[in-house]
Design a protein around this motif. Structure first.
Motif, PDB file in Angstrom:
ATOM      1  N   PRO A 126     -17.510  53.061  72.238  1.00  0.00           N
ATOM      2  CA  PRO A 126     -17.801  51.736  72.487  1.00  0.00           C
ATOM      3  C   PRO A 126     -16.969  50.604  73.201  1.00  0.00           C
ATOM      4  N   LEU A 127     -15.908  50.539  72.551  1.00  0.00           N
ATOM      5  CA  LEU A 127     -14.968  49.569  73.273  1.00  0.00           C
ATOM      6  C   LEU A 127     -14.415  50.129  74.542  1.00  0.00           C
ATOM      7  N   TYR A 128     -14.375  51.587  74.627  1.00  0.00           N
ATOM      8  CA  TYR A 128     -13.688  52.013  75.764  1.00  0.00           C
ATOM      9  C   TYR A 128     -14.779  51.637  77.093  1.00  0.00           C
ATOM     10  N   LEU A 129     -15.999  51.857  76.827  1.00  0.00           N
ATOM     11  CA  LEU A 129     -16.951  51.860  77.707  1.00  0.00           C
ATOM     12  C   LEU A 129     -17.143  50.190  77.898  1.00  0.00           C
ATOM     13  N   VAL A 130     -17.612  49.324  76.829  1.00  0.00           N
ATOM     14  CA  VAL A 130     -17.780  47.985  76.981  1.00  0.00           C
ATOM     15  C   VAL A 130     -16.524  47.128  77.556  1.00  0.00           C
ATOM     16  N   ALA A 131     -15.586  47.110  76.706  1.00  0.00           N
ATOM     17  CA  ALA A 131     -14.435  46.319  77.042  1.00  0.00           C
ATOM     18  C   ALA A 131     -13.613  46.909  78.237  1.00  0.00           C
ATOM     19  N   GLY A 132     -13.402  48.362  78.256  1.00  0.00           N
ATOM     20  CA  GLY A 132     -12.518  49.077  79.194  1.00  0.00           C
ATOM     21  C   GLY A 132     -13.186  49.137  80.592  1.00  0.00           C
ATOM     22  N   LEU A 133     -14.307  49.746  80.530  1.00  0.00           N
ATOM     23  CA  LEU A 133     -14.999  49.743  81.834  1.00  0.00           C
ATOM     24  C   LEU A 133     -16.039  49.042  82.209  1.00  0.00           C
ATOM     25  N   GLY A 134     -16.268  47.868  81.064  1.00  0.00           N
ATOM     26  CA  GLY A 134     -16.987  46.574  81.568  1.00  0.00           C
ATOM     27  C   GLY A 134     -18.510  47.071  81.690  1.00  0.00           C
ATOM     28  N   LEU A 135     -18.918  47.959  80.841  1.00  0.00           N
ATOM     29  CA  LEU A 135     -20.544  48.076  80.751  1.00  0.00           C
ATOM     30  C   LEU A 135     -21.152  47.055  80.242  1.00  0.00           C
ATOM     31  N   TYR A 161      -6.199  55.552  75.101  1.00  0.00           N
ATOM     32  CA  TYR A 161      -7.447  56.380  75.242  1.00  0.00           C
ATOM     33  C   TYR A 161      -7.452  57.868  75.396  1.00  0.00           C
ATOM     34  N   ASP A 162      -6.205  57.993  76.338  1.00  0.00           N
ATOM     35  CA  ASP A 162      -6.115  59.327  76.762  1.00  0.00           C
ATOM     36  C   ASP A 162      -5.421  60.054  75.682  1.00  0.00           C
ATOM     37  N   ALA A 163      -4.619  59.298  74.875  1.00  0.00           N
ATOM     38  CA  ALA A 163      -3.981  60.237  73.633  1.00  0.00           C
ATOM     39  C   ALA A 163      -5.092  60.724  72.690  1.00  0.00           C
ATOM     40  N   VAL A 164      -6.129  59.789  72.471  1.00  0.00           N
ATOM     41  CA  VAL A 164      -7.122  60.175  71.602  1.00  0.00           C
ATOM     42  C   VAL A 164      -7.874  61.330  72.171  1.00  0.00           C
ATOM     43  N   PHE A 165      -8.231  61.257  73.491  1.00  0.00           N
ATOM     44  CA  PHE A 165      -8.909  62.405  73.819  1.00  0.00           C
ATOM     45  C   PHE A 165      -8.370  63.657  73.873  1.00  0.00           C
ATOM     46  N   GLY A 166      -7.079  63.732  74.212  1.00  0.00           N
ATOM     47  CA  GLY A 166      -6.098  64.967  74.039  1.00  0.00           C
ATOM     48  C   GLY A 166      -6.097  65.537  72.992  1.00  0.00           C
ATOM     49  N   VAL A 167      -5.696  64.787  71.943  1.00  0.00           N
ATOM     50  CA  VAL A 167      -5.730  65.207  70.565  1.00  0.00           C
ATOM     51  C   VAL A 167      -7.247  65.519  70.039  1.00  0.00           C
ATOM     52  N   ALA A 176     -12.264  61.146  83.618  1.00  0.00           N
ATOM     53  CA  ALA A 176     -13.573  60.606  83.735  1.00  0.00           C
ATOM     54  C   ALA A 176     -13.245  58.960  83.405  1.00  0.00           C
ATOM     55  N   HIS A 177     -13.278  58.177  84.392  1.00  0.00           N
ATOM     56  CA  HIS A 177     -13.070  56.721  84.330  1.00  0.00           C
ATOM     57  C   HIS A 177     -14.090  56.023  85.041  1.00  0.00           C
ATOM     58  N   PRO A 180     -24.416  45.914  77.669  1.00  0.00           N
ATOM     59  CA  PRO A 180     -25.307  46.532  76.533  1.00  0.00           C
ATOM     60  C   PRO A 180     -26.200  47.385  77.015  1.00  0.00           C
ATOM     61  N   LEU A 181     -26.826  46.989  78.223  1.00  0.00           N
ATOM     62  CA  LEU A 181     -27.865  47.981  78.782  1.00  0.00           C
ATOM     63  C   LEU A 181     -27.304  49.406  79.240  1.00  0.00           C
ATOM     64  N   GLY A 182     -26.024  49.231  79.969  1.00  0.00           N
ATOM     65  CA  GLY A 182     -25.462  50.331  80.373  1.00  0.00           C
ATOM     66  C   GLY A 182     -24.998  51.025  79.212  1.00  0.00           C
ATOM     67  N   PHE A 183     -24.652  50.428  78.403  1.00  0.00           N
ATOM     68  CA  PHE A 183     -24.138  51.474  76.860  1.00  0.00           C
ATOM     69  C   PHE A 183     -25.323  51.979  76.179  1.00  0.00           C
ATOM     70  N   GLY A 184     -26.463  51.309  76.304  1.00  0.00           N
ATOM     71  CA  GLY A 184     -27.617  51.948  75.628  1.00  0.00           C
ATOM     72  C   GLY A 184     -27.914  52.938  76.409  1.00  0.00           C
ATOM     73  N   ALA A 185     -27.924  52.927  77.579  1.00  0.00           N
ATOM     74  CA  ALA A 185     -28.411  54.101  78.489  1.00  0.00           C
ATOM     75  C   ALA A 185     -27.389  55.182  78.225  1.00  0.00           C
ATOM     76  N   LEU A 186     -26.141  54.975  78.393  1.00  0.00           N
ATOM     77  CA  LEU A 186     -25.069  56.058  78.040  1.00  0.00           C
ATOM     78  C   LEU A 186     -25.082  56.726  76.645  1.00  0.00           C
ATOM     79  N   ASP A 187     -25.482  55.714  75.427  1.00  0.00           N
ATOM     80  CA  ASP A 187     -25.593  56.334  74.245  1.00  0.00           C
ATOM     81  C   ASP A 187     -26.687  57.181  74.161  1.00  0.00           C
ATOM     82  N   GLY A 188     -28.018  56.796  74.765  1.00  0.00           N
ATOM     83  CA  GLY A 188     -29.174  57.597  74.649  1.00  0.00           C
ATOM     84  C   GLY A 188     -28.978  58.968  75.436  1.00  0.00           C
TER      85      GLY A 188
END
Length: 442
Positions: A52-61, A185-191, A115-116, A63-71
């Motif tokens: 959620p933070l990566y998409l909303v705060a990091g990529l600037g989505l 974030y990249d470290a989290v995805f790799g582990v 993916a960024h 709430p509607l965009g995040f809702g679509a992606l979460d869906g």
């Protein structure tokens, strides 16, 4: 964990063979699958905690965009569940289909490093959820087929408790990685990718395969030597017609309809955590720890809630879980934003999952024939997940256009009405005998 076998009379001293004294309450297959789910959930929840933070705060989505992606993240899994369940019943190899699903999810984790933007992230998440959809119904069918009907709630509770242990450790691992890594974030995805591969290895090595189904719905295969494949009675072929015929079962239709109706008003976990952050001003670095509250309560109560459902009825426990969720919505709407609020909401959130997540498949397993067990589980799970997909889209849009208050009010009102309808539709047709083991959604 074992239950004493009191059905056999006590023999005299010195008897050469008194027979089996104890029967395992939880099959080894359930424990092995629980271990796989524990490891896989560490991997998945590491990503989910920061997403959620990566998409909303990091990529600037928005709430509607995040809702679509979460869906998309959950809706794709729902659609593929039907395919996974039907394939598992058709090829009569639940472990194979579950393994393909776990493997696909593991392969997708490293792709998050590349993916960024919204489009690529959505594609990767859709593929990862495809793997989850393929494995969910076969995995639950393995649990159901290895457990007697009267202990299904306990077995699913044990599995969900182990699964939730992974959900507890995943966000903690993500928090620790973010606090020490430069590219957090990249470290989290790799582990996460490495841990997912370990889960697939454990599945291949330790989870037993399945043989052809036999016996009535909800029954366990009797103890004794395995029947050779060339002498075992052939199970009927499972086709689309047989799968669709499941919808003729009145109890299954009622259960699937009520699960979908309640899913339409179940706000996504990510939105609950985002609302908590905004209500209480929790700092961003602490955000990945919010799922730990839900997971800790779920872990503590999953087995007791499953055992309670076996005793007093799965319908009662299932509806009580949604009442707890409604209480959590009320606190998010009207309670003062004091330090105790996150603890109360997360406790209710975890109690909701403990009372519903394992109880629903246990109820399905009691009313669906063995040879169609994975398909029946997939039908109910797909309806519920698609409903939650719609809720994610609707809640994200309502938040964007009206604000959090009206959006959550609408969800709470809908959940209250849906629970009332479900209580009427799922009422028991006949009161059970006091000495009977509970079945279905009484």
């Amino acid at each position: 964990m074992y239950l004493a076998d009191r059905s056999a009379p006590a023999g005299a001293k010195g008897a050469p063979d008194r027979g089996p004294a104890r029967t395992p309450a939880v099959a080894s297959a359930v424990l092995a699958l629980g271990t796989v789910s524990l490891i896989t959930d560490i991997s998945s929840e590491m990503v989910t905690a920061v997403l959620p933070l990566y998409l909303v705060a990091g990529l600037g989505l928005s709430p509607l965009g995040f809702g679509a992606l979460d869906g998309v993240y959950n809706g794709v899994s729902a659609l593929v569940q039907l395919t996974g369940g039907h394939l598992a019943d058709r090829v009569r190899n639940h472990k194979l289909i579950a393994g393909i699903g776990y493997g696909l999810s593991a392969l997708c984790k490293p792709l998050l490093l590349l993916a960024h933007s919204l489009g690529p992230v959505g594609v990767v998440l859709a593929l990862e959820r495809t793997g989850k959809g393929l494995r969910t119904a076969p995995r639950d069918a393995l649990i159901s087929l290895s457990t007697p009907a009267g202990l299904q709630g306990r077995a699913f509770g044990v599995h969900r408790a182990m699964d939730t242990t992974g959900a507890l450790l995943g966000p903690l691992a993500a928090f620790l990685i973010l606090s020490v890594a430069v590219d957090g974030y990249d470290a989290v995805f790799g582990v996460s990718a490495c841990v997912a591969v370990l889960g697939v290895v454990v599945l291949v090595l330790f989870v037993p395969g399945t043989s052809g189904p036999s016996g009535p719905a909800g029954s366990a295969r009797p103890a004794g030597p395995p029947v050779p494949a060339d002498t075992a009675p052939a199970a009927p072929a499972v086709g689309v017609r047989e799968a669709l015929a499941l919808l003729r079962l009145p109890r299954l239709r009622a259960l699937a309809g009520c699960a979908a109706l309640l899913g339409l008003t179940t706000v996504s976990d990510a939105f609950v955590y985002l609302l908590l952050q905004r209500r209480t001003g929790i700092a961003e670095q602490w955000f990945p720890l919010l799922p730990l509250g839900t997971a800790a309560v779920f872990l503590l109560l999953a087995v007791p809630a499953g055992a309670l459902a076996d005793r007093i009825g799965r319908r009662t426990v299932f509806l009580a879980g949604h009442a707890l969720l409604l209480t959590g919505y009320g606190l998010l709407l009207w309670a003062p934003g004091r330090p105790a609020l996150p603890f109360l909401v997360l406790a209710l959130h975890g109690m909701f999952y403990a009372a519903t997540d394992g109880v629903l498949p246990a109820a399905v397993g009691a009313i669906v024939p063995r040879e169609l067990r994975a398909t029946g589980l997939a039908l109910v799970g797909t309806g519920q997940a698609l409903a939650r997909f719609g809720c994610s889209l609707a809640f994200g849009a309502a938040w964007t256009f009206w604000g959090t208050g009206p959006a959550l009010c609408a969800a709470a009102a809908g959940l209250l009405c849906s629970a009332a309808v479900a209580a009427c539709v799922l009422r028991p047709a006949h009161p059970p005998h006091p000495t009977q083991s509970p079945r279905g959604t009484r």
